[in-house]
Design a protein around this motif. Structure first.
Motif, PDB file in Angstrom:
ATOM      1  N   GLU A 131       0.817  -1.222   0.000  1.00 46.76           N
ATOM      2  CA  GLU A 131       0.000   0.000   0.000  1.00 46.76           C
ATOM      3  C   GLU A 131       0.850   1.271   0.000  1.00 46.76           C
ATOM      4  O   GLU A 131       0.354   2.359  -0.319  1.00 46.76           O
ATOM      5  CB  GLU A 131      -0.949   0.008   1.207  1.00 46.76           C
ATOM      6  N   LEU A 132       2.131   1.146   0.330  1.00 46.51           N
ATOM      7  CA  LEU A 132       3.012   2.310   0.383  1.00 46.51           C
ATOM      8  C   LEU A 132       3.699   2.611  -0.948  1.00 46.51           C
ATOM      9  O   LEU A 132       4.193   3.711  -1.161  1.00 46.51           O
ATOM     10  CB  LEU A 132       4.093   2.115   1.457  1.00 46.51           C
ATOM     11  N   VAL A 133       3.737   1.619  -1.833  1.00 47.25           N
ATOM     12  CA  VAL A 133       4.499   1.770  -3.088  1.00 47.25           C
ATOM     13  C   VAL A 133       3.747   2.672  -4.066  1.00 47.25           C
ATOM     14  O   VAL A 133       2.534   2.551  -4.246  1.00 47.25           O
ATOM     15  CB  VAL A 133       4.754   0.394  -3.730  1.00 47.25           C
ATOM     16  N   ASP A 134       4.488   3.560  -4.705  1.00 46.90           N
ATOM     17  CA  ASP A 134       3.904   4.486  -5.668  1.00 46.90           C
ATOM     18  C   ASP A 134       3.189   3.704  -6.784  1.00 46.90           C
ATOM     19  O   ASP A 134       3.789   2.801  -7.384  1.00 46.90           O
ATOM     20  CB  ASP A 134       5.014   5.354  -6.276  1.00 46.90           C
ATOM     21  N   PRO A 135       1.924   4.020  -7.075  1.00 42.10           N
ATOM     22  CA  PRO A 135       1.165   3.273  -8.092  1.00 42.10           C
ATOM     23  C   PRO A 135       1.828   3.263  -9.472  1.00 42.10           C
ATOM     24  O   PRO A 135       1.781   2.251 -10.183  1.00 42.10           O
ATOM     25  CB  PRO A 135      -0.186   4.007  -8.136  1.00 42.10           C
ATOM     26  N   ALA A 136       2.427   4.383  -9.866  1.00 38.67           N
ATOM     27  CA  ALA A 136       3.079   4.447 -11.172  1.00 38.67           C
ATOM     28  C   ALA A 136       4.243   3.460 -11.242  1.00 38.67           C
ATOM     29  O   ALA A 136       4.477   2.819 -12.274  1.00 38.67           O
ATOM     30  CB  ALA A 136       3.570   5.864 -11.453  1.00 38.67           C
ATOM     31  N   LEU A 137       4.973   3.333 -10.131  1.00 38.15           N
ATOM     32  CA  LEU A 137       6.080   2.385 -10.088  1.00 38.15           C
ATOM     33  C   LEU A 137       5.556   0.957 -10.121  1.00 38.15           C
ATOM     34  O   LEU A 137       6.096   0.095 -10.818  1.00 38.15           O
ATOM     35  CB  LEU A 137       6.913   2.621  -8.825  1.00 38.15           C
ATOM     36  N   TRP A 138       4.477   0.725  -9.385  1.00 38.15           N
ATOM     37  CA  TRP A 138       3.888  -0.614  -9.311  1.00 38.15           C
ATOM     38  C   TRP A 138       3.527  -1.116 -10.708  1.00 38.15           C
ATOM     39  O   TRP A 138       3.757  -2.274 -11.042  1.00 38.15           O
ATOM     40  CB  TRP A 138       2.644  -0.572  -8.426  1.00 38.15           C
ATOM     41  N   ARG A 139       2.970  -0.223 -11.518  1.00 40.92           N
ATOM     42  CA  ARG A 139       2.529  -0.620 -12.857  1.00 40.92           C
ATOM     43  C   ARG A 139       3.701  -0.954 -13.781  1.00 40.92           C
ATOM     44  O   ARG A 139       3.518  -1.610 -14.807  1.00 40.92           O
ATOM     45  CB  ARG A 139       1.690   0.505 -13.491  1.00 40.92           C
TER      46      ARG A 139
END
Length: 284
Positions: free
Chosen positions: A147-155
Motif C-alpha cells: 500500500e506504500l508503493v507508488d502506483p506508477a512504479l507498481w505498474r
C-alpha cells in the motif's frame, strides 16, 4: 547449489513461469513478445521472498546481487540518487538478477505529504530504470507494505507475485526440510510441531527447528524432552481454554501419550480424557 524452496503449488507455478520466460526468451521474441524483465514480490516477512530470488537466479544460471536500500541513503542532497543509479548501473552491466528488498523504503507514493523531496527523486529514478531495464537481466523487488508503493512504479513491474503465510501442509513440509539429518530423530514429533508452528513464517520455523537441533547435538536431552520443553514454552502463553483445546488436538492427532501431552501443556490427564471423550461424543 541453492536448495529448492518450500512453495505452494500456485506460487511455484508463478515462479516457474517467470523462469520460463527468461530461459525461452528467443521463442517469445520470435512471436513479437518480450519476457518480463522485472517482478515485485509481495508478502509478510519470513515467507520466502529472498530465498525465492536466490533460487530463481540459480535456475537461470545468473549471479544474484542484493542491494540494501538503506545503504544508498545519504544526508547530502542528491547523493542518494547518485548512489542508487551507481548500484543499478553496476547490476545491469552484465546479465544478472538484482534483488531489492523493502522497495517501499525508497518508492513511497509521491503524493504522500510526509515524504521528502529526496525520496520523490528516488521514485523518479526507479521509474526510469524500470522502463529501461535490459531484457538480459532480471530486477526483483520485494515489499511487506504494497500500500506504500507508488502506483506508477507498481505498474512498471512486469509481474506481481504474492507470497502468503504457509498452510499447515507447508508448515509440515518445512519442518521436515529444516530438520535435515535429524529428521529420523524427531520424526514422531513432526505432527506435534506442525500444530505449534501453525500461523508462523518459514523463517520463524527454521530458527526454532535449528535451536532444537542444536540442543540435541549438545546433549541437552532426548528429542522428546527437547520438543516437550519447546511446546511447553509455547503453551505457557495460551489461555487455559486454548491449552485444553491444543492438548485434545495432540491426543487425537499424534502418537503422544496423555502423560507426555499433560507435561507439555500443563493440562491434567483427567481433563484431557474428559474433553477427548466429549469431542468424540460430539462427532457421533
Amino acid at each position: 547449489m541453492v536448495e529448492d524452496p518450500v512453495l505452494s503449488q500456485p506460487l511455484r507455478t508463478q515462479l516457474l513461469n517467470l523462469i520460463a520466460e527468461r530461459s525461452r526468451a528467443e521463442e517469445l521474441r520470435a512471436r513479437g513478445l518480450e519476457p518480463a524483465s522485472s517482478a515485485i514480490f509481495v508478502g509478510p516477512p519470513g515467507v520466502g521472498k529472498t530465498r525465492a530470488a536466490r533460487w530463481i537466479a540459480n535456475q537461470l544460471g545468473m549471479p544474484l546481487y542484493s542491494l540494501d536500500l538503506t545503504a544508498v541513503m545519504s544526508s547530502r542532497l542528491g547523493q542518494s540518487g547518485a548512489n542508487l543509479r551507481y548500484a543499478l548501473d553496476f547490476a545491469k552491466s552484465t546479465p544478472s538478477v538484482l534483488f531489492l528488498d523493502e522497495i517501499d523504503s525508497i518508492a513511497k507514493k509521491r503524493a504522500d505529504p510526509a515524504d521528502v523531496g529526496e525520496l520523490k527523486r528516488l521514485v523518479t529514478i526507479m521509474l526510469q530504470e524500470l522502463d529501461e531495464w535490459p531484457s538480459s537481466s532480471l530486477l526483483l523487488a520485494a515489499t511487506n507494505h504494497p500500500e506504500l508503493v507508488d502506483p506508477a512504479l507498481w505498474r512498471r513491474f512486469g509481474a506481481e507475485v504474492t507470497f502468503d503465510m504457509p498452510t499447515v501442509d507447508l508448515v509440515r513440509t518445512s519442518i521436515r526440510r529444516f530438520l535435515r539429518d535429524d529428521l529420523t530423530q524427531f520424526e514422531d514429533y513432526v505432527e506435534t510441531l506442525s500444530k505449534v508452528f501453525e500461523g508462523r513464517s518459514f523463517s520463524d520455523i527454521e530458527r526454532s527447528v535449528e535451536t532444537m537441533r542444536k540442543a540435541l547435538t549438545l546433549g541437552a536431552g532426548t528429542p522428546g524432552e527437547i520438543v516437550a520443553e519447546f511446546v511447553a514454552g509455547g503453551a505457557s502463553a495460551m489461555t487455559r481454554a486454548e491449552r485444553i483445546s491444543f492438548a485434545v488436538e495432540l491426543a487425537e492427532r499424534t502418537s503422544l501419550s496423555q502423560h507426555q501431552i499433560a507435561r507439555m501443556t500443563a493440562v491434567s490427564r483427567d481433563t484431557i480424557r474428559k474433553h477427548t471423550k466429549i469431542a468424540s461424543l460430539g462427532e457421533n
